[in-house]
Design an enzyme around this catalytic site. Structure first.
Site, PDB file in Angstrom:
ATOM      1  N   HIS A 164       0.835  -1.139  -0.056  1.00 31.28           N
ATOM      2  CA  HIS A 164       0.066  -0.126   0.067  1.00 31.28           C
ATOM      3  C   HIS A 164       0.744   1.326  -0.053  1.00 31.28           C
ATOM      4  O   HIS A 164       1.586   1.525   1.010  1.00 31.28           O
ATOM      5  CB  HIS A 164      -0.962   0.053   1.254  1.00 31.28           C
ATOM      6  CG  HIS A 164      -1.753  -1.227   1.242  1.00 31.28           C
ATOM      7  ND1 HIS A 164      -2.153  -1.816   2.406  1.00 31.28           N
ATOM      8  CD2 HIS A 164      -2.308  -1.904   0.300  1.00 31.28           C
ATOM      9  CE1 HIS A 164      -3.083  -2.829   2.311  1.00 31.28           C
ATOM     10  NE2 HIS A 164      -3.150  -2.951   0.709  1.00 31.28           N
ATOM     11  N   GLU A 218       1.503   4.008   2.900  1.00 36.70           N
ATOM     12  CA  GLU A 218       2.074   3.331   4.040  1.00 36.70           C
ATOM     13  C   GLU A 218       3.624   3.788   3.894  1.00 36.70           C
ATOM     14  O   GLU A 218       4.164   2.852   4.189  1.00 36.70           O
ATOM     15  CB  GLU A 218       1.483   2.245   4.423  1.00 36.70           C
ATOM     16  CG  GLU A 218      -0.057   2.158   4.594  1.00 36.70           C
ATOM     17  CD  GLU A 218      -0.830   0.667   4.436  1.00 36.70           C
ATOM     18  OE1 GLU A 218       0.031  -0.054   4.740  1.00 36.70           O
ATOM     19  OE2 GLU A 218      -1.835   0.645   4.078  1.00 36.70           O
ATOM     20  N   HIS A 276       3.463  -2.654   6.943  1.00 33.71           N
ATOM     21  CA  HIS A 276       2.370  -1.837   6.642  1.00 33.71           C
ATOM     22  C   HIS A 276       2.308  -0.712   7.681  1.00 33.71           C
ATOM     23  O   HIS A 276       2.715  -0.550   8.882  1.00 33.71           O
ATOM     24  CB  HIS A 276       1.071  -2.626   6.623  1.00 33.71           C
ATOM     25  CG  HIS A 276       0.928  -3.664   5.462  1.00 33.71           C
ATOM     26  ND1 HIS A 276       0.124  -3.195   4.484  1.00 33.71           N
ATOM     27  CD2 HIS A 276       1.408  -4.692   5.281  1.00 33.71           C
ATOM     28  CE1 HIS A 276       0.146  -4.233   3.592  1.00 33.71           C
ATOM     29  NE2 HIS A 276       1.088  -5.071   3.938  1.00 33.71           N
ATOM     30  N   GLU A 303       2.233  -3.829  11.405  1.00 36.78           N
ATOM     31  CA  GLU A 303       1.621  -2.652  11.567  1.00 36.78           C
ATOM     32  C   GLU A 303       2.207  -1.515  12.053  1.00 36.78           C
ATOM     33  O   GLU A 303       2.348  -1.846  13.596  1.00 36.78           O
ATOM     34  CB  GLU A 303       0.023  -2.615  11.773  1.00 36.78           C
ATOM     35  CG  GLU A 303      -0.716  -3.827  10.849  1.00 36.78           C
ATOM     36  CD  GLU A 303      -1.108  -2.960   9.542  1.00 36.78           C
ATOM     37  OE1 GLU A 303      -0.772  -1.920   9.226  1.00 36.78           O
ATOM     38  OE2 GLU A 303      -1.780  -3.834   8.800  1.00 36.78           O
TER      39      GLU A 303
END
Length: 384
Positions: free
Chosen positions: A176, A179, A269, A345
């Site tokens: 992504h 990010e 991410h 994350e």
């Protein structure tokens, strides 16, 4: 000589630039912009913004993002503060508020030009510099796996001590593209791995070969997309059946993984809403073994010891991705290779366990976390 008054201007025609200007008004020492966060170039996701404000020194500037509440992750604006920079090197947080519909940024620039962004950008120029810097090390081979949808390089960094180690550790980032903390994370990790004075790095490279893809989505990165590539594909939903037409980025990496095997995998991410660093594992996958559970649990425990930034109390619910399951990188890898396979994350806002009122979560904190992840990876190899 009398200076001609200048009109403040917003521009975005540069690497990862993205915004829509609806209107502008200027009265005395103040200026107000009405803005819209634009959607990804070929998909409906919207959240990323990055633009430059010129000729606004000492003006009290109000920037209203009128469609913030209609973005992909509106809860991400709660307690959020935009980042700004005068030199594109040091980024800091600026006052931001969100009323459930409109997000408002208020800032009085101290210089003639200032850049604003959703998170600290990671430019294509910095990416190229990382490839060049890594390639200076005798431990490194840099390789072009192939091309993205629009023909940009898909770069692979391979780090090995040349002693015949066969265990393959794979790290990928920026499926992504918005990010950006994910590529900052990779930078910190790679720089530690090539440090021959670092004992953790030396021991790791005696035991394993690292395969690192710093940017899985170069097209989306340049275009200023939040989540998708130039064909509108969300790459982290393409791992079961990637296409060379619409998701060659995944197809190229997956093919190389099948050649090297995978002993451990991390997909880096950023999370829009949660104020923590955490991992999502593979425990819901069919065939998830007690050995995988043991290794995953030990990795988490060792990561907590290696970095106070990391925790395992807050994160995703166990069934968050149950429907997509094997379409996701870490789930597909964990199922295919039966190995430690995690989605890492990091926050867009700040880490609630270690808040920083001025900077929040940042590129530098992401770099430090990337360096720290090597310690739990070494423990994983030692306990295999």
């Amino acid at each position: 000589m009398r200076m001609t008054p200048t009109i403040p201007t917003i521009s975005f025609g540069f690497d990862s630039g993205a915004i829509e200007v609806v209107s502008f008004s200027n009265a005395g020492p103040a200026a107000e912009f009405l803005l819209r966060i634009r959607k990804d170039s070929h998909a409906e996701f919207r959240q990323w913004f990055h633009f430059r404000l010129s000729d606004a020194r000492d003006l009290a500037c109000t920037m209203r993002f009128e469609n913030a509440g209609a973005c992909s992750y509106p809860k991400g604006w709660t307690d959020y503060r935009a980042v700004a920079s005068y030199d594109r090197s040091r980024w800091f947080r600026v006052p931001t508020r969100y009323d459930g519909t409109v997000m408002t940024v208020e800032h009085t620039p101290e210089r003639d030009a200032v850049w604003y962004a959703y998170f600290e950008p990671y430019s294509q120029e910095r990416h190229q510099a990382l490839i060049g810097r890594a390639g200076d090390s005798p431990l490194v081979r840099t390789e072009r796996l192939g091309a993205s949808v629009e023909g940009r390089d898909m770069d692979l960094i391979t780090l090995a001590a040349g002693n015949g180690a066969t265990k393959a550790i794979w790290i990928i980032a920026r499926q992504h593209p918005g990010e950006t903390m994910a590529e900052w994370f990779v930078e910190g990790m790679v720089e530690r791995l090539i440090d021959r004075a670092d004992p953790v790095s030396r021991r790791l490279l005696e035991r394993a070969v690292f395969h690192v893809v710093p940017n899985m989505n170069p097209d989306g990165s340049v275009r200023g997309n939040l989540r998708t590539n130039a064909a509108g594909a969300n790459l982290n939903r393409e791992w079961m059946s990637p296409s060379m037409e619409t998701s060659p980025e995944v197809a190229l990496v997956r093919e190389r993984m099948q050649r090297t095997g995978v002993h451990a995998f991390i997909d880096a991410h950023g999370d829009e809403g949660l104020l923590y660093v955490f991992v999502a594992g593979s425990e819901l996958l069919p065939g998830f073994t007690p050995e995988q559970a043991r290794v995953q649990g030990e990795f988490v425990a060792n990561f907590k010891r290696a970095s106070p930034e990391f925790q395992d109390v807050h994160g995703y619910g166990a069934g968050k991705y149950q429907q997509d399951a094997l379409k996701l990188a870490s789930k597909w890898v964990g199922h295919t290779f039966g190995c430690l396979s995690l989605t890492l994350e990091m926050p867009f806002k700040d880490n609630a366990n270690l808040p920083d009122p001025e900077l929040g979560w940042s590129g530098e904190r992401s770099r430090k976390l990337g360096a720290a992840v090597l310690e739990p990876l070494l423990a994983t190899l030692d306990n295999a």
